[in-house]
Design an enzyme around this catalytic site. Structure first.
Site, PDB file in Angstrom:
ATOM      1  N   LYS A  13       0.728  -1.173  -0.043  1.00  0.00           N
ATOM      2  CA  LYS A  13      -0.045   0.163   0.026  1.00  0.00           C
ATOM      3  C   LYS A  13       0.948   1.238   0.029  1.00  0.00           C
ATOM      4  CE  LYS A  13      -2.348  -0.826   3.925  1.00  0.00           C
ATOM      5  NZ  LYS A  13      -1.937  -1.940   4.109  1.00  0.00           N
ATOM      6  N   ARG A  85      -9.974   1.180   8.395  1.00  0.00           N
ATOM      7  CA  ARG A  85      -9.571  -0.007   8.581  1.00  0.00           C
ATOM      8  C   ARG A  85     -10.517  -0.683   9.132  1.00  0.00           C
ATOM      9  NH1 ARG A  85      -3.440   0.610   8.573  1.00  0.00           N
ATOM     10  NH2 ARG A  85      -2.319  -1.117   9.239  1.00  0.00           N
ATOM     11  N   ARG A 124      11.441  -7.153   5.672  1.00  0.00           N
ATOM     12  CA  ARG A 124      11.328  -5.769   5.602  1.00  0.00           C
ATOM     13  C   ARG A 124      12.366  -4.994   6.335  1.00  0.00           C
ATOM     14  NH1 ARG A 124       5.731  -2.896   5.236  1.00  0.00           N
ATOM     15  NH2 ARG A 124       5.557  -3.049   7.381  1.00  0.00           N
ATOM     16  N   ARG A 155      10.962  -2.414  11.440  1.00  0.00           N
ATOM     17  CA  ARG A 155       9.937  -1.769  12.346  1.00  0.00           C
ATOM     18  C   ARG A 155       9.643  -2.483  13.590  1.00  0.00           C
ATOM     19  NH1 ARG A 155       4.748   0.091   8.174  1.00  0.00           N
ATOM     20  NH2 ARG A 155       3.527  -0.792   9.870  1.00  0.00           N
ATOM     21  N   ARG A 166      -1.552  -8.661  13.224  1.00  0.00           N
ATOM     22  CA  ARG A 166      -2.150  -7.638  12.068  1.00  0.00           C
ATOM     23  C   ARG A 166      -2.554  -8.248  10.845  1.00  0.00           C
ATOM     24  NH1 ARG A 166       3.702  -5.575  11.292  1.00  0.00           N
ATOM     25  NH2 ARG A 166       2.936  -4.009   9.399  1.00  0.00           N
TER      26      ARG A 166
END
Ligand code: AMP
Length: 211
Positions: A13, A85, A124, A155, A166
């Site tokens: 996204k 969301r 990531r 992160r 998540r």
């Protein structure tokens, strides 16, 4: 142009929002970036939202809506990345837009299976020097590079436990928004397992077709 990007974490996204913004001039509004900025600045709000963020939980709807609200009247239009969301957020957004007298042009759902997402998220890394995102396997951070010296960090919510949480919340709370927007004739689904430029092309095509 006003577009909403829906999709699980790791679907791309953020990447696509930036590319659409470059092509159309619309502003990227990312509630996740706003949450991380508050945490980094160490504000009272930042301390409050950090707990949710780090566990991969959703920040309460009222807080998120208040964060997004001031940006929604942007005359250049927007690409919403990570908001709404939940159905409550979608309804709150609708109210704000009605007050502003503006509407949503298109809602794009980026689709990818959970295994692909877990793989993408767990590898990531973000450069603290440039903000650029890498992947340890698919797009490894440079070594000894003057352009991007790093350090390259994960992160706080890219731990395996938070990633699973998540994704669970995405399926439970966010995915139903696809039906919500399909009923309004706004939804387009795009295969997010393709390459970054291919996904952008499909997204732009969906925006141009506009319902
Ligand atoms: P993101 O970068 O979009 O994955 O967002 C990171 C974190 O910020 C999420 O895991 C939530 O804790 C919080 N957050 C961002 N956007 C929202 C939202 N629309 N509703 C609730 N929490 C959010």
């Amino acid at each position: 142009m006003r577009v909403i990007l829906i999709g699980p974490q790791g679907a791309g996204k953020g990447t696509q929002a930036k590319r659409i913004s470059e092509k159309t001039g619309a502003r990227v509004i990312s509630t996740g970036d706003m949450v991380r900025a508050e945490i980094k600045a160490g504000t009272e709000l930042g301390r409050k939202v950090k707990e949710y963020n780090d566990r991969g939980e959703l920040v309460p709807d009222e807080i998120i809506v208040e964060m997004a609200k001031p940006h929604l009247g942007a005359p250049e239009g927007w690409v919403l990345d990570g908001f709404p969301r939940t159905e409550a957020q979608a309804r709150a957004l609708e109210e704000v837009l009605a007050e502003l007298g503006i509407g949503i042009d298109r809602v794009i759902a980026l689709e990818a299976p959970d295994e692909v997402l877990v793989e993408r998220l767990s590898g990531r890394r973000q450069s603290q020097a440039t903000g650029r995102i890498y992947h340890v396997r698919y797009d490894p951070p440079p070594q000894d590079s003057e352009e991007d010296p790093g350090p390259f960090v994960q992160r706080d919510d890219d731990t395996e436990e938070a990633i699973r949480r998540r994704l669970e919340l995405y399926h439970e709370q966010t995915e139903p928004l696809k039906r919500y927007y399909a009923r309004q004739g706004l939804l387009a689904e795009v295969d997010a397992t393709r390459s970054i430029p291919e996904v952008t092309e499909q997204v732009m095509k969906a925006i141009r077709e506009n319902g």
